[in-house]
Design an enzyme around this catalytic site. Structure first.
Site, short mmCIF file in Angstrom:
data_model
loop_
_atom_site.label_atom_id
_atom_site.label_comp_id
_atom_site.label_asym_id
_atom_site.label_seq_id
_atom_site.Cartn_x
_atom_site.Cartn_y
_atom_site.Cartn_z
N ASP A 30 8.93 -9.73 17.20
CA ASP A 30 7.81 -9.27 17.52
C ASP A 30 7.38 -7.89 16.99
OD1 ASP A 30 7.48 -11.29 19.06
OD2 ASP A 30 8.37 -10.29 20.91
N ASP A 142 -3.87 -1.29 28.55
CA ASP A 142 -3.08 -2.31 29.28
C ASP A 142 -2.99 -3.61 28.56
OD1 ASP A 142 -2.53 -0.11 31.03
OD2 ASP A 142 -3.69 -0.79 32.50
N ASN A 143 -3.91 -3.77 27.82
CA ASN A 143 -3.91 -4.95 27.10
C ASN A 143 -3.04 -5.36 25.83
OD1 ASN A 143 -5.96 -6.07 29.05
ND2 ASN A 143 -7.72 -4.71 27.93
N GLN A 301 0.49 -3.41 41.92
CA GLN A 301 -0.21 -3.82 40.54
C GLN A 301 -0.17 -2.66 39.71
OE1 GLN A 301 -1.33 -7.07 40.10
NE2 GLN A 301 0.02 -7.31 41.71
N ASP A 312 9.30 -16.12 30.36
CA ASP A 312 10.45 -16.19 29.67
C ASP A 312 11.68 -15.43 30.38
OD1 ASP A 312 9.05 -17.53 27.54
OD2 ASP A 312 9.07 -15.76 26.14
#
EC number: 2.7.1.20
Length: 357
Positions: A30, A142-143, A301, A312
């Site tokens: 990653d 946040d994406n 949230q 995962d």
């Protein structure tokens, strides 16, 4: 058969040894970096998405590593789960074994180092034809937009790796097996060999539906493995697609779990367990012939940083309790805890030690 093998779900914690948990899948490195909207637009990416890389994304991987702050983590669905299981267990090290294919290159070396740091006993099949698989995580606010380039991960060969005596011995040492559905696109014959071994020796074989496209386009290999699956994981979207593909004619998640549990099964000594997560809603699991709801941990949230590794990590937490022969309720509690920790951090990362009691 030894007594310890028949003793799962006894609820007592048992002492662990190396290589008790076996995972096999697509190892990816990653690579995450903060990017801007222009970067997303340039490569035609949505802010929040998961896609497989196409030719037009080749330059993306070259560009993202030049960003100021780049983070590297050992990734790929199954590898994430066994890494989290090992983190939850802490000691002994190397309770988790992992097989997958990488390239003989710089990224492969980073992956080996990262697996070692996570105390996972990774035995990679290394080849020269394709570079190590990568997953670019392009973060904007946040994406995060994920672009996976499987590359070497696609090149796993049963006869060149799994069938070797030294590797197969590690498979035989294990008592619990976990393979994400993603690996059905790479080596279904490897999955079947491991699944049959588990079934014939009354060990526990776990699998994950992984993504809607697996049930849609790889249904045949999936259904070949299904009779050997003792524990099946998935989320609500994957469960709905699976039900549709199999003509269950229901979108009730509890009913889907029930029908999935009743699909044909090879090892009749173990009743299949089906576990479906639903984000912030209750986790659904089959217990005997009943379907039970398990509420997840409350979270503000605003504390959620990244839900990407939630599935995962839930599986990783679950497996950490499963290899210690804990009761199903305890496995789910451990899964909820792990997911709760991971979604408050970027990527599938975790603090040094778990705080799980």
């Amino acid at each position: 058969m030894s007594n310890e093998e028949t003793n799962t779900w006894s609820g007592k914690k048992t002492a662990l040894s190396e290589n008790t948990l076996f995972g096999m899948g697509n190892p990816l490195l990653d690579i995450s970096a903060v990017v801007d909207k222009d970067f997303l637009d340039k490569f035609g990416l949505k802010p929040n998405d998961q896609i497989l890389a196409e030719d037009k994304h080749k330059a993306l991987f070259t560009e993202i590593v030049k960003r100021k702050k780049v983070e590297y983590h050992a990734g790929g669905s199954t590898q994430n789960s066994v890494k989290i299981a090992q983190w939850m267990i802490q000691k002994p090290h190397k309770v988790a074994t992992f097989f997958g294919c990488i390239g003989k290159d710089h990224f492969g070396e980073i992956l080996k180092k990262k697996a070692e740091e996570a105390h996972v006993d990774a035995h990679y099949y290394e080849q020269n034809e394709e570079p190590t698989g990568t997953c670019a995580a392009c973060i904007t606010g946040d994406n995060r937009s994920l672009v996976a380039n499987l590359a070497a991960a696609n090149c796993y060969k049963k006869e060149k790796h799994l069938d070797l005596d030294s590797n197969w011995e590690l498979v035989e040492k294990a008592k619990v097996y976990y393979i994400a559905g993603f690996f059905l696109t790479v080596s279904p014959e490897s999955i079947l060999k491991v699944a049959k071994h588990a079934s014939e020796n009354n060990k526990i074989f776990c699998m994950n539906l992984s993504a809607p496209f697996i049930s849609q386009f790889f249904r045949e290999p999936l259904m070949k493995v299904m009779p050997y699956v003792d524990i099946l994981f998935g989320n609500e979207t994957e469960a709905a697609t699976f039900a549709k593909e199999l003509g269950f004619e229901t979108d009730e998640i509890a009913e889907i779990a029930n029908k999935t549990q009743n699909l044909p099964k090879e090892n009749t000594k173990r009743q299949r367990v089906v576990v479906f997560t639903q984000g912030k809603d209750d986790t659904v699991a089959t217990v005997g012939d009943k379907v039970i709801m398990f509420p997840v941990l409350d979270i503000d949230q605003n504390d959620i940083v990244d839900t990407n590794g939630a599935g995962d990590s839930f599986v990783g937490g679950f497996l950490s309790a499963l290899v210690q022969e804990q009761a199903l309720e305890e496995c789910i509690r451990a899964g909820h805890y792990a997911a709760h920790v991971i979604i408050r951090r970027v990527g599938c990362t975790f603090p040094e030690k778990p705080d799980f009691h």
